[in-house]
Design a protein around this motif. Structure first.
Motif, PDB file in Angstrom:
ATOM      1  N   PHE A 139      14.214  56.320  -1.278  1.00 56.30           N
ATOM      2  CA  PHE A 139      14.289  56.709   0.120  1.00 56.30           C
ATOM      3  C   PHE A 139      14.658  58.182   0.313  1.00 56.30           C
ATOM      4  N   ASP A 140      15.421  58.761  -0.619  1.00 55.20           N
ATOM      5  CA  ASP A 140      15.745  60.177  -0.455  1.00 55.20           C
ATOM      6  C   ASP A 140      14.490  61.033  -0.591  1.00 55.20           C
ATOM      7  N   ALA A 141      13.561  60.611  -1.462  1.00 58.35           N
ATOM      8  CA  ALA A 141      12.293  61.324  -1.586  1.00 58.35           C
ATOM      9  C   ALA A 141      11.425  61.107  -0.350  1.00 58.35           C
ATOM     10  N   ILE A 142      11.434  59.879   0.178  1.00 61.12           N
ATOM     11  CA  ILE A 142      10.659  59.578   1.387  1.00 61.12           C
ATOM     12  C   ILE A 142      11.196  60.386   2.564  1.00 61.12           C
ATOM     13  N   ALA A 143      12.512  60.554   2.616  1.00 64.24           N
ATOM     14  CA  ALA A 143      13.112  61.362   3.671  1.00 64.24           C
ATOM     15  C   ALA A 143      12.559  62.786   3.634  1.00 64.24           C
ATOM     16  N   GLY A 144      12.347  63.316   2.417  1.00 64.75           N
ATOM     17  CA  GLY A 144      11.768  64.643   2.284  1.00 64.75           C
ATOM     18  C   GLY A 144      10.336  64.695   2.785  1.00 64.75           C
TER      19      GLY A 144
END
Length: 290
Positions: A139-144
């Motif tokens: 999810f941290d990558a998706i947030a980006g």
């Protein structure tokens, strides 16, 4: 081999995976090809020297490109069509270490029903759901990708998951359900209202999505009258399994015209969901065009 050649070779190793991601999000091979090509152009301009995780970088870039494509389409619908997507093949994607060929096949396995329902999601919901639930992108990558917080990305995926799975009735299956659907299609082909009424539940609901939006028809008499208009010169029905439910692809002149999915209970059709957009069907299922 030059540095550019080496970068191109490395990119090509990731191409099937990137196409799988883009195809899952966009539902079109041509759009997915364009997105992957744009990812390559951005990589070529950037160079790979400063990129520690090329696969992760390419996933982020491709996700952003897909998000932009969805936003340009401007297709946001608040309510999902009631197609059963409870059997999404998520388990098959659980291991992100599968090879690119398998990932490409995974993308091909998405049913038409998923694309019909996915159009109900906002672009951000759609990207978040596909990247996390199908390809297990953190999810941290998706947030980006989305330009939002990690918590917001989680909420978007959760909302998408709920929209896709909420309210879908348990589909009928097996030969008995298929017989009911065949009887419905035969009666519709003849314009036989009485025959249609014999296989429709009194409270049957028909939901159809076309170029102009969604149409909802409720009640056996109303659905029978609508279905009787399905008969068209040159129309051919091709039995299909639409996300686990008995369905049919109708072609006219060899081109996809309508896809329908049926819910059958106690020997009667209780719900019909469909996509009636020939242009979109032509993009989604080009291999079905005669």
């Amino acid at each position: 081999m030059t540095d550019e050649d080496a970068l191109a070779a490395e990119f090509e190793a990731h191409r099937p995976y990137l196409h799988a991601v883009a195809f899952r999000v966009l539902g079109s091979h041509s759009d997915a090809d364009d997105a992957v090509q744009e990812a390559w152009l951005r990589l070529a301009r950037t160079g790979g020297g400063e990129i520690a995780d090329l696969r992760g970088w390419l996933t982020t870039v491709t996700g952003r490109i897909c998000l932009d494509v969805l936003r340009r389409r401007g297709t946001r619908r608040e309510q999902p069509l009631e197609l059963d997507v409870g059997a999404l093949p998520l388990d098959a994607a659980a291991d992100t270490r599968i090879d690119p060929e398998e990932e490409a096949l995974l993308a091909e396995s998405v049913s038409l029903a998923l694309y019909v329902v996915m159009d109900a999601l906002t672009p951000a919901e759609r990207v978040s759901f596909v990247l996390h639930d199908v390809f297990e992108v953190p999810f941290d990558a998706i947030a980006g990708v989305l330009g939002r917080s990690t918590a917001a990305a989680k909420m978007l995926a959760s909302r998408a998951r709920g929209r896709l799975r909420a309210g879908a009735p348990a589909p009928g299956s097996g030969a008995a359900a298929r017989d009911v659907v065949n009887a419905f299609l035969a009666a519709a082909g003849r314009g036989d209202v009485a025959g249609l009424l014999s296989v429709l539940a009194p409270d049957v609901e028909l939901r159809a999505h076309g170029p102009g939006g969604s149409t909802v028809v409720r009640g056996a008499a109303e659905v029978a009258a609508q279905a009787a208009r399905f008969a068209r010169p040159g129309a051919t029905g091709h039995p299909a399994l639409v996300d686990g439910r008995p369905g049919v692809l109708i072609t006219v002149g060899g081109r996809p015209f309508t896809v329908l999915a049926f819910t059958v209970a106690d020997g009667a059709v209780t719900a019909i969901s469909g996509l009636t957009d020939p242009a979109r069907l032509g993009r989604i299922v080009p291999s079905w065009v005669a």
